[in-house]
Design a protein around this motif. Structure first.
Motif, mmCIF file in Angstrom:
data_model
loop_
_atom_site.group_PDB
_atom_site.id
_atom_site.type_symbol
_atom_site.label_atom_id
_atom_site.label_comp_id
_atom_site.label_asym_id
_atom_site.label_seq_id
_atom_site.Cartn_x
_atom_site.Cartn_y
_atom_site.Cartn_z
ATOM 1 N N ALA A 41 0.831 -1.201 0.000
ATOM 2 C CA ALA A 41 0.000 0.000 0.000
ATOM 3 C C ALA A 41 0.863 1.246 0.000
ATOM 4 O O ALA A 41 1.913 1.282 0.633
ATOM 5 N N ASP A 42 0.413 2.284 -0.733
ATOM 6 C CA ASP A 42 1.198 3.508 -0.740
ATOM 7 C C ASP A 42 0.934 4.294 0.532
ATOM 8 O O ASP A 42 0.109 3.916 1.363
ATOM 9 N N SER A 43 1.608 5.422 0.684
ATOM 10 C CA SER A 43 1.548 6.138 1.947
ATOM 11 C C SER A 43 0.614 7.331 1.905
ATOM 12 O O SER A 43 0.726 8.223 2.722
ATOM 13 N N GLY A 44 -0.303 7.334 0.933
ATOM 14 C CA GLY A 44 -1.286 8.401 1.024
ATOM 15 C C GLY A 44 -1.523 9.178 -0.233
ATOM 16 O O GLY A 44 -2.113 10.233 -0.191
ATOM 17 N N GLY A 45 -1.064 8.694 -1.404
ATOM 18 C CA GLY A 45 -1.472 9.360 -2.648
ATOM 19 C C GLY A 45 -0.504 10.413 -3.101
ATOM 20 O O GLY A 45 0.659 10.441 -2.750
ATOM 21 N N LEU A 81 7.045 0.820 -2.080
ATOM 22 C CA LEU A 81 7.821 0.946 -0.847
ATOM 23 C C LEU A 81 7.121 1.805 0.202
ATOM 24 O O LEU A 81 7.673 2.051 1.273
ATOM 25 N N GLY A 82 5.925 2.276 -0.124
ATOM 26 C CA GLY A 82 5.154 3.047 0.839
ATOM 27 C C GLY A 82 5.341 4.545 0.763
ATOM 28 O O GLY A 82 4.866 5.274 1.635
ATOM 29 N N TYR A 83 6.016 5.032 -0.276
ATOM 30 C CA TYR A 83 6.225 6.469 -0.426
ATOM 31 C C TYR A 83 5.128 7.086 -1.289
ATOM 32 O O TYR A 83 4.461 6.406 -2.071
ATOM 33 N N SER A 84 4.963 8.388 -1.143
ATOM 34 C CA SER A 84 3.966 9.128 -1.909
ATOM 35 C C SER A 84 4.636 9.794 -3.106
ATOM 36 O O SER A 84 5.650 10.473 -2.952
ATOM 37 N N ALA A 263 16.982 16.218 -1.047
ATOM 38 C CA ALA A 263 17.601 14.905 -0.860
ATOM 39 C C ALA A 263 17.913 14.640 0.610
ATOM 40 O O ALA A 263 17.741 13.518 1.093
ATOM 41 N N ALA A 264 18.360 15.658 1.330
ATOM 42 C CA ALA A 264 18.693 15.475 2.746
ATOM 43 C C ALA A 264 17.459 15.142 3.566
ATOM 44 O O ALA A 264 17.545 14.408 4.564
ATOM 45 N N ASP A 265 16.307 15.670 3.169
ATOM 46 C CA ASP A 265 15.068 15.410 3.899
ATOM 47 C C ASP A 265 14.409 14.103 3.481
ATOM 48 O O ASP A 265 13.534 13.594 4.190
ATOM 49 N N ASN A 266 14.793 13.565 2.325
ATOM 50 C CA ASN A 266 14.177 12.346 1.790
ATOM 51 C C ASN A 266 15.274 11.400 1.293
ATOM 52 O O ASN A 266 15.357 11.105 0.098
ATOM 53 N N PRO A 267 16.133 10.918 2.199
ATOM 54 C CA PRO A 267 17.331 10.188 1.758
ATOM 55 C C PRO A 267 17.050 8.900 1.005
ATOM 56 O O PRO A 267 17.802 8.536 0.104
ATOM 57 N N ASN A 268 15.986 8.195 1.347
ATOM 58 C CA ASN A 268 15.719 6.926 0.672
ATOM 59 C C ASN A 268 15.209 7.132 -0.743
ATOM 60 O O ASN A 268 15.657 6.463 -1.675
ATOM 61 N N ILE A 269 14.273 8.057 -0.911
ATOM 62 C CA ILE A 269 13.786 8.342 -2.258
ATOM 63 C C ILE A 269 14.922 8.909 -3.104
ATOM 64 O O ILE A 269 15.087 8.551 -4.274
ATOM 65 N N VAL A 312 16.357 -3.546 -11.330
ATOM 66 C CA VAL A 312 15.570 -3.060 -10.209
ATOM 67 C C VAL A 312 16.345 -3.241 -8.915
ATOM 68 O O VAL A 312 16.357 -2.372 -8.038
ATOM 69 N N ARG A 313 17.031 -4.369 -8.808
ATOM 70 C CA ARG A 313 17.845 -4.628 -7.615
ATOM 71 C C ARG A 313 18.940 -3.562 -7.462
ATOM 72 O O ARG A 313 19.217 -3.094 -6.347
ATOM 73 N N GLU A 314 19.532 -3.150 -8.582
ATOM 74 C CA GLU A 314 20.533 -2.083 -8.543
ATOM 75 C C GLU A 314 19.901 -0.762 -8.102
ATOM 76 O O GLU A 314 20.497 0.004 -7.344
ATOM 77 N N PHE A 315 18.691 -0.505 -8.583
ATOM 78 C CA PHE A 315 17.995 0.730 -8.203
ATOM 79 C C PHE A 315 17.739 0.789 -6.698
ATOM 80 O O PHE A 315 17.670 1.874 -6.118
ATOM 81 N N LEU A 316 17.574 -0.389 -6.082
ATOM 82 C CA LEU A 316 17.162 -0.448 -4.676
ATOM 83 C C LEU A 316 18.334 -0.523 -3.701
ATOM 84 O O LEU A 316 18.118 -0.571 -2.483
ATOM 85 N N LYS A 317 19.556 -0.516 -4.211
ATOM 86 C CA LYS A 317 20.715 -0.594 -3.326
ATOM 87 C C LYS A 317 20.758 0.612 -2.381
ATOM 88 O O LYS A 317 20.653 1.758 -2.809
ATOM 89 N N GLY A 318 20.917 0.339 -1.095
ATOM 90 C CA GLY A 318 21.006 1.400 -0.096
ATOM 91 C C GLY A 318 19.686 2.078 0.205
ATOM 92 O O GLY A 318 19.670 3.148 0.823
ATOM 93 N N VAL A 319 18.573 1.465 -0.203
ATOM 94 C CA VAL A 319 17.245 2.073 -0.033
ATOM 95 C C VAL A 319 16.418 1.248 0.946
ATOM 96 O O VAL A 319 16.470 0.009 0.935
ATOM 97 N N GLN A 320 15.656 1.937 1.774
ATOM 98 C CA GLN A 320 14.716 1.286 2.677
ATOM 99 C C GLN A 320 13.304 1.736 2.351
ATOM 100 O O GLN A 320 13.080 2.804 1.783
ATOM 101 N N SER A 321 12.333 0.902 2.724
ATOM 102 C CA SER A 321 10.929 1.270 2.563
ATOM 103 C C SER A 321 10.567 2.340 3.584
ATOM 104 O O SER A 321 11.354 2.660 4.479
ATOM 105 N N SER A 322 9.371 2.872 3.466
ATOM 106 C CA SER A 322 8.958 3.947 4.375
ATOM 107 C C SER A 322 8.866 3.482 5.819
ATOM 108 O O SER A 322 8.950 4.294 6.744
ATOM 109 N N ASP A 323 8.701 2.159 6.032
ATOM 110 C CA ASP A 323 8.645 1.650 7.409
ATOM 111 C C ASP A 323 9.956 0.989 7.831
ATOM 112 O O ASP A 323 10.003 0.237 8.804
ATOM 113 N N GLY A 324 11.035 1.266 7.089
ATOM 114 C CA GLY A 324 12.359 0.850 7.523
ATOM 115 C C GLY A 324 12.825 -0.520 7.080
ATOM 116 O O GLY A 324 13.892 -0.974 7.495
#
Length: 333
Positions: A41-45, A81-84, A263-269, A312-324
């Protein structure tokens, strides 16, 4: 791919493409059947009318299929990943303005150096930050179909004017106000290559390509604003014209940029967007799938995600979902 701004005001249009848990059975059934891509589920549209807040991003785009597809791929994965994620379609120049004022967060379509007149000062001032290169090996310049180039012996912009009557002294461009159009108009205004009595015909990308198709099919000469990656290089054999006087800025790469501080406020995205890379073949295929096969952008993006788990796996390196959680464990099953 498509390149590159309106100096005239235009209201921002938001493209809403929902890929949520509520619509999973419709939007993602084929992906889940394959068992390699799952959306949560996404995090709110799509957010509000300003740039994204925490755990959200507002992307901007122009009606260029490669950019639209890359934004849609990003949207599907980030929402998984739960991001908007919100996507606004605006001109190059209004997009740059939105980035500088905080009304938009990131842009995956910074053609360089052709967009330098629009983005250069913002980047130099630190209002827009260059994050990565998303695609290399682009071409962006006036072009003629291969049959026209061969028949008239045209290789350079300097060859055009001697065949002015056959071309109707017209150069066909894309959306009014785009940097490419503006460069052509400046060349005309400056009488570069003797083009002072020529006319720029500004229209939408689709209208321009239709005109090229008609001219090429009937054996008429036409010069137009071309770019690669795009199916035009195959269908028309687009011949990009040499520029001995260096009038044209060209385009060597496409970059990902973001507004100052986002970027500093949204490091995972931000980490995810920085990891994005595509090839010219992939970008060209996006155009072919959309324009030739009539596939929808969500379907193009979903199929690409399913068919390219290693990327896709390369895109996700060093990334976490919105819930960690580790992003790869959420997206790739």
């Amino acid at each position: 791919m498509k390149p590159p701004g309106l100096r005239r005001g235009r209201r921002m249009l938001a493209l809403a493409v929902c890929v949520t848990a509520v619509a999973t059975t419709m939007a993602c059934s084929s992906a889940q059947d394959k068992g390699d891509f799952a959306l949560v589920a996404d995090s709110g549209g799509g957010g509000d009318d300003s740039g994204g807040g925490a755990e959200s991003v507002t992307l901007i785009q122009q009606p260029w299929v490669d950019l639209q597809a890359e934004n849609e791929i990003s949207k599907q994965i980030l929402e998984g990943l739960g991001y908007s994620v919100k996507v606004d379609e605006v001109s190059v120049e209004l997009g740059a303005q939105a980035m500088s004022t905080g009304d938009a967060d990131a842009y995956l379509g910074n053609w360089w150096p052709s967009q330098e007149p629009t983005y250069g000062d913002l980047i130099d001032a630190g209002d827009v930050e260059v994050d990565s290169t998303i695609l290399k090996g682009t071409e962006y310049a006036p072009a003629v179909p291969a049959k026209t180039a061969e028949r008239l012996g045209i290789k350079s912009l300097a060859d055009l004017d001697q065949h002015g009557d056959e071309f109707g002294r017209r150069i066909y461009g894309i959306e009014a106000g785009s940097p490419g159009n503006e460069t052509i108009q400046k060349a005309i205004d400056d009488d570069a290559y003797g083009l002072g009595d020529w006319k720029l015909v500004a229209s939408g990308t689709a209208a321009m390509l239709t005109q090229v198709q008609k001219a090429d099919s009937s054996g008429k000469a036409i010069v137009f604003l071309g770019w690669s990656p795009h199916w035009m290089t195959v269908d028309f054999g687009a011949t990009f014209l040499q520029d001995p006087d260096k009038v044209w800025g060209g385009a060597g790469e496409i970059r990902t940029v973001s507004r100052k501080g986002w970027a500093a406020d949204n490091p995972n995205i931000a980490a995810f967007l920085k990891n994005l890379t595509f090839t010219t073949d992939e970008a060209g295929q996006f155009y072919y799938d959309k324009d030739k096969d009539g596939k929808s952008l969500p379907d193009i993006a979903k199929a690409w995600i399913n068919d390219n788990p290693d990327k896709v796996r390369e895109f996700l390196k060093g990334v976490q979902s919105s819930d960690g959680q580790d992003a790869e464990s959420v997206i790739l099953k």
